[in-house]
Design a protein around this motif. Structure first.
Motif, short mmCIF file in Angstrom:
data_model
loop_
_atom_site.label_atom_id
_atom_site.label_comp_id
_atom_site.label_asym_id
_atom_site.label_seq_id
_atom_site.Cartn_x
_atom_site.Cartn_y
_atom_site.Cartn_z
N ASP A 116 42.97 -14.47 -22.26
CA ASP A 116 41.71 -14.41 -21.54
C ASP A 116 40.58 -15.00 -22.37
O ASP A 116 40.54 -14.86 -23.59
CB ASP A 116 41.37 -12.96 -21.18
N ARG A 117 39.67 -15.61 -21.65
CA ARG A 117 38.51 -16.21 -22.30
C ARG A 117 37.57 -15.13 -22.82
O ARG A 117 37.60 -14.00 -22.37
CB ARG A 117 37.78 -17.11 -21.30
N LEU A 118 36.73 -15.52 -23.75
CA LEU A 118 35.70 -14.65 -24.29
C LEU A 118 34.35 -15.15 -23.81
O LEU A 118 34.12 -16.35 -23.76
CB LEU A 118 35.70 -14.68 -25.81
N SER A 119 33.48 -14.23 -23.45
CA SER A 119 32.10 -14.58 -23.14
C SER A 119 31.23 -13.87 -24.15
O SER A 119 31.37 -12.67 -24.37
CB SER A 119 31.71 -14.10 -21.74
N ILE A 120 30.36 -14.62 -24.80
CA ILE A 120 29.46 -14.05 -25.78
C ILE A 120 28.03 -14.35 -25.36
O ILE A 120 27.73 -15.46 -24.93
CB ILE A 120 29.78 -14.55 -27.22
N SER A 121 27.18 -13.31 -25.43
CA SER A 121 25.80 -13.44 -24.97
C SER A 121 24.86 -12.80 -25.99
O SER A 121 25.20 -11.77 -26.58
CB SER A 121 25.60 -12.71 -23.64
N VAL A 122 23.70 -13.41 -26.15
CA VAL A 122 22.64 -12.84 -26.99
C VAL A 122 21.37 -12.81 -26.14
O VAL A 122 20.99 -13.81 -25.54
CB VAL A 122 22.41 -13.68 -28.26
N SER A 123 20.73 -11.63 -26.10
CA SER A 123 19.53 -11.47 -25.27
C SER A 123 18.28 -11.91 -26.03
O SER A 123 18.32 -12.16 -27.24
CB SER A 123 19.38 -10.01 -24.86
N SER A 124 17.18 -11.95 -25.31
CA SER A 124 15.89 -12.27 -25.94
C SER A 124 15.50 -11.19 -26.96
O SER A 124 14.67 -11.44 -27.83
CB SER A 124 14.79 -12.41 -24.88
N GLU A 125 16.12 -10.03 -26.87
CA GLU A 125 15.87 -8.93 -27.80
C GLU A 125 16.90 -8.91 -28.93
O GLU A 125 17.03 -7.93 -29.65
CB GLU A 125 15.85 -7.60 -27.06
N ASN A 126 17.68 -10.00 -29.05
CA ASN A 126 18.66 -10.20 -30.11
C ASN A 126 19.85 -9.23 -30.02
O ASN A 126 20.50 -8.94 -31.01
CB ASN A 126 18.01 -10.13 -31.48
N GLU A 127 20.14 -8.74 -28.81
CA GLU A 127 21.34 -7.92 -28.58
C GLU A 127 22.52 -8.87 -28.39
O GLU A 127 22.38 -9.88 -27.71
CB GLU A 127 21.20 -7.09 -27.31
N LEU A 128 23.66 -8.53 -28.94
CA LEU A 128 24.86 -9.36 -28.81
C LEU A 128 25.91 -8.60 -28.02
O LEU A 128 26.14 -7.42 -28.29
CB LEU A 128 25.40 -9.72 -30.19
N ALA A 129 26.52 -9.26 -27.05
CA ALA A 129 27.62 -8.66 -26.28
C ALA A 129 28.77 -9.65 -26.20
O ALA A 129 28.56 -10.85 -26.02
CB ALA A 129 27.14 -8.30 -24.88
N ILE A 130 29.98 -9.12 -26.35
CA ILE A 130 31.19 -9.93 -26.20
C ILE A 130 32.01 -9.29 -25.07
O ILE A 130 32.26 -8.09 -25.09
CB ILE A 130 32.02 -10.01 -27.49
N ASN A 131 32.41 -10.11 -24.11
CA ASN A 131 33.21 -9.65 -22.98
C ASN A 131 34.52 -10.40 -22.94
O ASN A 131 34.57 -11.59 -23.24
CB ASN A 131 32.46 -9.86 -21.67
N GLN A 132 35.57 -9.68 -22.54
CA GLN A 132 36.89 -10.28 -22.32
C GLN A 132 37.51 -9.56 -21.15
O GLN A 132 37.44 -8.33 -21.07
CB GLN A 132 37.76 -10.16 -23.58
N SER A 133 38.10 -10.30 -20.24
CA SER A 133 38.70 -9.73 -19.02
C SER A 133 37.69 -8.88 -18.26
O SER A 133 38.01 -7.78 -17.81
CB SER A 133 39.94 -8.90 -19.36
N GLU A 134 36.46 -9.39 -18.16
CA GLU A 134 35.38 -8.72 -17.43
C GLU A 134 35.06 -7.33 -17.97
O GLU A 134 34.56 -6.47 -17.27
CB GLU A 134 35.69 -8.68 -15.94
N LYS A 135 35.37 -7.11 -19.25
CA LYS A 135 35.10 -5.82 -19.87
C LYS A 135 34.35 -6.07 -21.18
O LYS A 135 34.70 -6.97 -21.95
CB LYS A 135 36.43 -5.10 -20.14
N THR A 136 33.30 -5.28 -21.41
CA THR A 136 32.54 -5.39 -22.66
C THR A 136 33.38 -4.82 -23.79
O THR A 136 33.80 -3.66 -23.74
CB THR A 136 31.20 -4.64 -22.55
#
Length: 190
Positions: A116-136
């Protein structure tokens, strides 16, 4: 071409990562090319002649702006990006267009299981989230995005502008041209 430059990324080359098509073109010529593409699309498809202004967002170097990445997993369990028009995963150690928070994370050094692919996101507040299989799997289930004083709670899996300065820039452009007044109802439609 006089507009050709050395790509800052070692993976931006024929057979390399397919994520940065224009890194071998000077920043000014990239703007010219994008303006030409927009003019051509309007002329060919809509039969409208336009001469759009290209509004640039910092950083003007073209690096360290992307707050969201979708990564694939190689056969070796490493994260990377697909090669241009291919399903071949190019393992990368960092992504030069990604914001520093993404490159400082362990996402490129870690071994990953599954396909499964990985999705990585960083918010304007510098929070980082990594998701895989639609799960954080790391970070919050909702990212806080603040745009011109407005607070948004965004799922890391939902659409959000990937350029760190695009949300504010887009809001400013809409306000500039839409003649919106206090109390007006505005819909953002795609």
């Amino acid at each position: 071409s006089k507009n050709r430059v050395k790509s800052p990324c070692q993976h931006s080359k024929p057979g390399g990562c397919g994520g940065c098509d224009f890194q071998h073109i000077s920043i000014q010529e990239q703007k010219n090319l994008k303006q030409f593409i927009i003019k051509d699309q309007f002329r060919r498809i809509a039969q409208i002649d336009i001469n759009p202004d290209i509004v640039s967002a910092e950083p003007y170097s073209g690096l360290n702006w992307r707050t969201r990445l979708d990564l694939s997993i190689s056969k070796n369990g490493k994260s990377g990006l697909y090669s241009y028009k291919s399903k071949n995963v190019i393992e990368i150690e960092e992504c030069l267009i990604a914001v520093n928070k993404i490159n400082e994370s362990k996402i490129f050094k870690q071994e990953w299981s599954g396909e499964d692919r990985l999705s990585i996101s960083v918010s304007s507040e510098n929070e980082l989230a990594i998701n895989q299989s639609e799960k954080t799997i790391l970070g919050p289930d909702e990212l806080i995005e603040i745009v011109d004083g407005n607070i948004y709670n965004i799922s890391p899996e939902s659409f959000w502008q990937s350029h760190k300065n695009a949300p504010s820039l887009l809001v400013q452009q809409v306000i500039k041209y839409a003649n919106i007044k206090l109390g007006d109802i505005v819909c953002d439609l795609y």
